[in-house]
Design an enzyme around this catalytic site. Structure first.
Site, PDB file in Angstrom:
ATOM      1  N   HIS B  74      46.011  34.125  34.972  1.00  0.00           N
ATOM      2  CA  HIS B  74      45.877  35.364  35.745  1.00  0.00           C
ATOM      3  C   HIS B  74      47.013  36.341  35.423  1.00  0.00           C
ATOM      4  O   HIS B  74      46.800  37.545  35.312  1.00  0.00           O
ATOM      5  CB  HIS B  74      45.857  34.993  37.228  1.00  0.00           C
ATOM      6  CG  HIS B  74      45.906  36.158  38.158  1.00  0.00           C
ATOM      7  ND1 HIS B  74      46.996  36.433  38.940  1.00  0.00           N
ATOM      8  CD2 HIS B  74      45.001  37.134  38.415  1.00  0.00           C
ATOM      9  CE1 HIS B  74      46.756  37.525  39.656  1.00  0.00           C
ATOM     10  NE2 HIS B  74      45.564  37.973  39.356  1.00  0.00           N
ATOM     11  N   GLU B  77      46.349  38.088  32.286  1.00  0.00           N
ATOM     12  CA  GLU B  77      45.325  39.119  32.499  1.00  0.00           C
ATOM     13  C   GLU B  77      45.974  40.424  32.996  1.00  0.00           C
ATOM     14  O   GLU B  77      45.634  41.519  32.536  1.00  0.00           O
ATOM     15  CB  GLU B  77      44.285  38.611  33.489  1.00  0.00           C
ATOM     16  CG  GLU B  77      43.203  39.613  33.796  1.00  0.00           C
ATOM     17  CD  GLU B  77      42.940  39.707  35.277  1.00  0.00           C
ATOM     18  OE1 GLU B  77      42.892  40.830  35.789  1.00  0.00           O
ATOM     19  OE2 GLU B  77      42.809  38.653  35.929  1.00  0.00           O
ATOM     20  N   HIS B  78      46.910  40.312  33.931  1.00  0.00           N
ATOM     21  CA  HIS B  78      47.624  41.517  34.389  1.00  0.00           C
ATOM     22  C   HIS B  78      48.351  42.193  33.228  1.00  0.00           C
ATOM     23  O   HIS B  78      48.327  43.413  33.099  1.00  0.00           O
ATOM     24  CB  HIS B  78      48.657  41.139  35.455  1.00  0.00           C
ATOM     25  CG  HIS B  78      48.107  41.081  36.842  1.00  0.00           C
ATOM     26  ND1 HIS B  78      48.649  41.802  37.873  1.00  0.00           N
ATOM     27  CD2 HIS B  78      47.068  40.400  37.361  1.00  0.00           C
ATOM     28  CE1 HIS B  78      47.969  41.553  38.982  1.00  0.00           C
ATOM     29  NE2 HIS B  78      47.007  40.702  38.705  1.00  0.00           N
ATOM     30  N   GLU B 154      49.869  40.145  45.448  1.00  0.00           N
ATOM     31  CA  GLU B 154      48.435  39.853  45.413  1.00  0.00           C
ATOM     32  C   GLU B 154      48.169  38.506  46.080  1.00  0.00           C
ATOM     33  O   GLU B 154      47.215  38.334  46.836  1.00  0.00           O
ATOM     34  CB  GLU B 154      47.939  39.845  43.962  1.00  0.00           C
ATOM     35  CG  GLU B 154      46.443  39.607  43.855  1.00  0.00           C
ATOM     36  CD  GLU B 154      45.926  39.644  42.422  1.00  0.00           C
ATOM     37  OE1 GLU B 154      46.708  39.934  41.501  1.00  0.00           O
ATOM     38  OE2 GLU B 154      44.726  39.370  42.238  1.00  0.00           O
TER      39      GLU B 154
END
Lengths: 443, 446
Positions: B74, B77-78, B154
């Site tokens: 993840h 991905e950022h 997040e």
């Protein structure tokens, strides 16, 4: 990939390439259909798939809930499909399922809406069930009590959810003495006292032909729809009970509300009065808000709060026009220790936008995005059907899909900056924080 | 409101839309070809509006992370939206926006995906951008640190602020004893804090190659238009080393587990009972279609569970079941219920168990099977309506090792399910020692 090739992709070249993307295609041609009984629908015919989507909206929503009975419209919306005509709840629901028809209703402050989707082969049965739901709902005690307990369970869940709490508190604070400050879902006090007679009264008074707008998309012809409009909606009363919701300006007190909750992240909401949909400056405000906080990864709030400082996962703002008022609202979520810093940044960006407005480049980029992305909204039949009722509710005209981008293009830098200056008042921001924010106190 | 840049596709979220549309046959009618470097390309034409969705799916997800480094997939991905050899940080999304497009990324257990929706004539532009960051990402420690804070926010927003999400995370860690699905997609906080730029770089370099990616283009476009663009932008990227996904397997489950989260914010408690279940990629695959029909029978609004617990016995305000057959690793068949006022959790849980036992004893009826199959076949028609849905379903399936044929033959496979198969599948999965019961409860005031 070589650097040279990408160099050719400079921003200036992109922008130059962009013309307003034409949406006008046969697929979204909007036709007006008027039935023998005078019921009007806007239709986008599309025979690609054997599917029909219907959206219908009655003007007048939860803002009209009787005093002390907040949540009537919402309870009706959840109960209309719980039995109608000679079918009890289970029979009605089974019928919908066996026909693979989805039918649901929802209440908002200014509207009461329904949406239905059916396969072409079940069209007449589907419209028949819709008609029964809005003209002969049963409100059997068993069903009403079951749904009431679900609504109350939803309220309990909402009370655990910091975002829901913050949004509720915002409306309560900005509309202290107006129906817009009430809760569409109702409260723990009001939902239990709503009577079946209240639900029946809502249907009798509010669901009528003169406050109805209809949008239809899909595998149906003008002639077929004409007939179905009359058989489906023709038995509704001609007129809804007259109603009045006073115009109101959101309280501009600069109030800060802190709702203490034992959570690691403060959920922040901020806002003040906005701009109404019919205001000639709406498009200028819309463009301005894109740059301020509406533009996803490109907005100033996103840049300052998230990209530069890593303070939050999200930071945003949006315009929220209502029939009798208007708001601009924003939000962010940040660790409790950073809440006050995040709020300071929001206020600073509000001020900077009011005082300095946009740059030419920002305006250009905003227009390019807003016009270019308009077509992306036309991704599915139910979405287009909802847009069709939206146009009618806002009196936007049947050619709106075709002219909308030109309205954005027409906005000048002077327009945007003038509107920013008059609209944005950092000192008036109402602020709600849910969590355990450090160095933020209620006033 | 939308906040993008990274959706985490957790099992539940995926189940929500996949149960409506578990994929669909004769629906998407995709065309496919493979580039010389091994990148598969799928094209789904839908000419409703002059728009296209362009997606690249990498066959890597959080379940492929090295042990002790949860959250890398993840996090990468950022960073994919930051600096590359050719683009400045943020320039990717800015360029998409300047072309009137929207973009985002998402991470799941088994895949990581990126997409842009744009006017059809901008396809080449977004393709050029996406192809650039496949191999040209620069992972700069100065960009990693602020982004780490964003990821932690997040996590707080999605998980730590929500008692229900916290419980879900703990239930998963109990459901999977050894399989990496036990780790949350976003990562455990203490591990997110320790991920280094080197870890991120190593992960990117291992997995981000054309032969480990699937390109899906859906919308107002044809395969003949896509092919030359794909060859031009993706075809020139060299093929990477052969990649094998290796996952730890589950040992036998010998004991049922209970996971209880008490939080004083909880005002509407709930119970969730999850049985580990086979998926397309794991376990007794012959059961997966039968389990889908079963969840449709007992899970829906007038399904057996809601009918008994909500309508008849009035013990619950909501009750149902869901199952998602997707995944390289083991899936779960899940029951849930939330009590009506005045009903104790003990009583509700006991009543839920009676329903499960009764299902195992008496099985489903022929009428229930026929009704469920009819609804499921209609869902395949509805699936055609949305411009982006085919891209999502096919992309996910291919990224998880299924084939286009698996997706396209879904209605036939569902139609072929028999009552006996359903009852057999229920007995195979609903074994007490395979289960985790998660309870979300209000904290008693002391």
């Amino acid at each position: 990939m070589s650097r040279a090739r990408l160099a050719g992709m400079s921003a200036a070249v992109f922008v130059a390439l962009i013309l307003t993307t034409p949406l006008a295609r046969a697929a979204v041609k909007v036709q007006e259909v008027v039935s023998a009984k005078g019921i009007t629908a806007w239709l986008v015919e599309d025979h690609t798939n054997p599917i029909i989507s219907v959206n219908f909206t009655f003007r007048g929503g939860s803002a009209l809930d009787p005093d002390g009975k907040d949540g009537v419209a919402n309870l009706v919306s959840a109960t209309l499909d719980e039995g109608a005509g000679d079918m009890d709840s289970e029979t009605f629901q089974r019928r919908l399922e066996d026909l693979s028809v989805s039918l649901s209703f929802s209440a908002r402050l200014d509207t009461f809406s329904g949406r239905m989707r059916t396969l072409t082969r079940n069209r007449d049965d589907a419209f028949g069930l819709l008609k029964l739901a809005i003209t002969r709902p049963r409100f059997d005690p068993e069903a009403v009590e079951r749904i009431r307990s679900q609504v109350l369970a939803g309220l309990r869940r909402a009370s655990e959810n910091p975002r829901r709490l913050a949004n509720r508190a915002m409306f309560q604070t900005m509309f202290p003495d107006h129906p817009y400050g009430r809760h569409t879902d109702g409260t723990f006090e009001t939902v239990p006292v709503i009577k079946i007679a209240d639900l029946k009264a809502f249907v009798a008074r509010r669901l009528a032909r003169d406050n109805l707008v209809v949008g239809v998309v899909g595998d149906i012809t003008v002639a077929e729809l004409k007939t179905l409009l009359d058989t489906t909606f023709g038995e509704l009363p001609a007129t809804a009970e007259p109603w009045e919701v006073p115009d109101v300006t959101a309280a501009a007190t600069g109030k800060q509300v802190v709702i203490e909750k034992p959570i690691p992240q403060s959920v922040i909401r901020f806002g003040h009065g906005g701009i109404k949909r019919e205001d000639p400056d709406f498009y200028a405000a819309y463009v301005m808000n894109y740059v301020l906080g509406g533009g996803g990864f490109e907005s100033r709030l996103y840049e300052e709060v998230r990209e530069k400082r890593g303070l939050a996962y999200s930071a945003f703002s949006y315009l929220s026009p209502l029939d009798h008022s208007a708001l601009i609202i924003g939000g962010a979520g940040t660790a409790n220790a950073q809440a006050s810093q995040t709020i300071d940044i929001v206020r600073a960006e509000w001020k900077r936008m009011a005082e300095q407005g946009l740059s030419e480049l920002e305006l250009k980029d905003a227009k390019t995005y807003l016009t270019g992305s308009y077509a992306l909204r036309f991704g599915s039949s139910p979405r287009i059907a909802a847009m069709l009722t939206g146009l009618q509710l806002e009196n936007l005209g049947r050619d709106y899909f075709d002219i909308r981008n030109s309205l954005i293009e027409k906005v000048s830098l002077d327009d945007v900056n003038r509107v920013a200056k008059s609209l944005l008042r950092p000192e008036n921001l109402t602020l709600v924080v849910v969590g355990q924010p450090e160095n933020v106190s209620a006033n | 409101m939308m906040f993008r840049r990274t959706l985490l596709t957790a099992a539940v979220a995926a189940a929500a839309w996949l149960s409506v549309l578990p994929a669909a046959a004769e629906v998407f009618n995709p065309k496919t070809f493979t580039l010389d470097n091994g990148m598969q390309v799928v094209v789904i034409s839908n000419h409703r509006a002059p728009i296209v969705t362009h997606m690249v799916w990498y066959k890597v997800g959080s379940a492929d992370e090295p042990r002790g480094k949860s959250g890398i997939a993840h996090f990468v991905e950022h960073l994919m939206f930051k600096t590359t050899k050719n683009l400045k940080s943020g320039e990717f999304s800015r360029t998409v926006a300047r072309n009137g497009g929207r973009d985002n990324g998402f991470t799941s257990y088994d895949y990581t995906g990126y997409y842009q929706s744009v006017a059809a004539d901008r396809l080449g532009i977004v393709m050029q951008l996406e192809a650039d960051r496949m191999r040209n990402l620069i992972i700069d420690p100065r960009e990693v640190e602020p982004e780490r804070l964003v990821v932690l926010e997040e996590r707080r927003s999605r998980t730590d602020n929500s008692p229900g999400a916290k419980l879900f995370e703990q239930v998963n860690a109990a459901l999977y004893l050894n399989y990496p699905y036990r780790n949350p997609i976003i990562g455990w906080e203490h591990e997110i804090r320790r991920i280094t730029a080197e870890d991120l770089r190593a992960f990117y370099d291992k997995w981000y190659w054309p032969n480990n990616a699937v390109l899906v283009v859906a919308g107002d476009v044809t395969v003949d238009q896509v092919r030359p663009l794909a060859e031009k932008y993706y075809g020139v990227i060299p093929q990477g080393p052969g990649i094998k996904r290796e996952r730890a397997a589950e040992p036998p489950h010998n004991a049922a587990r209970r996971v209880i989260l008490r939080d004083r914010r909880v005002r509407q408690p709930s119970v969730r009972k999850r049985y580990m279940a086979p998926s397309h990629g794991y376990g007794d695959k012959q059961h997966i279609y039968a389990l889908q029909v079963l969840s449709e029978i007992i899970g829906g609004n007038t399904g057996a569970l809601s009918k008994s617990l909500v309508r008849e016995q009035k013990l619950a305000v909501s009750a149902g079941a869901y199952y998602n057959s997707d995944g390289i690793g083991p899936s779960a068949f899940t029951y849930f219920a939330s009590p009506a006022p005045g009903v104790s959790m003990d009583k509700l849980e006991a009543a839920l168990q009676v329903e499960i036992d009764e299902l195992l004893k008496s099985g489903v009826t022929a009428e229930e099977v026929a009704r469920a199959k009819s609804r499921m076949s209609a869902s395949a028609i509805y699936a055609r309506d949305s411009a982006g849905r085919g891209a999502r379903v096919l992309g996910a399936a291919l990224a998880m090792g299924q084939t286009i044929e698996d997706v396209e033959s879904w209605p036939e496979r569902i139609e072929a399910v028999t009552l006996e198969q359903i009852n057999e599948a229920a007995k195979a999965v609903m074994i007490e020692s395979n289960s985790v019961t998660g309870l979300l409860l209000a904290k008693r005031r002391s």
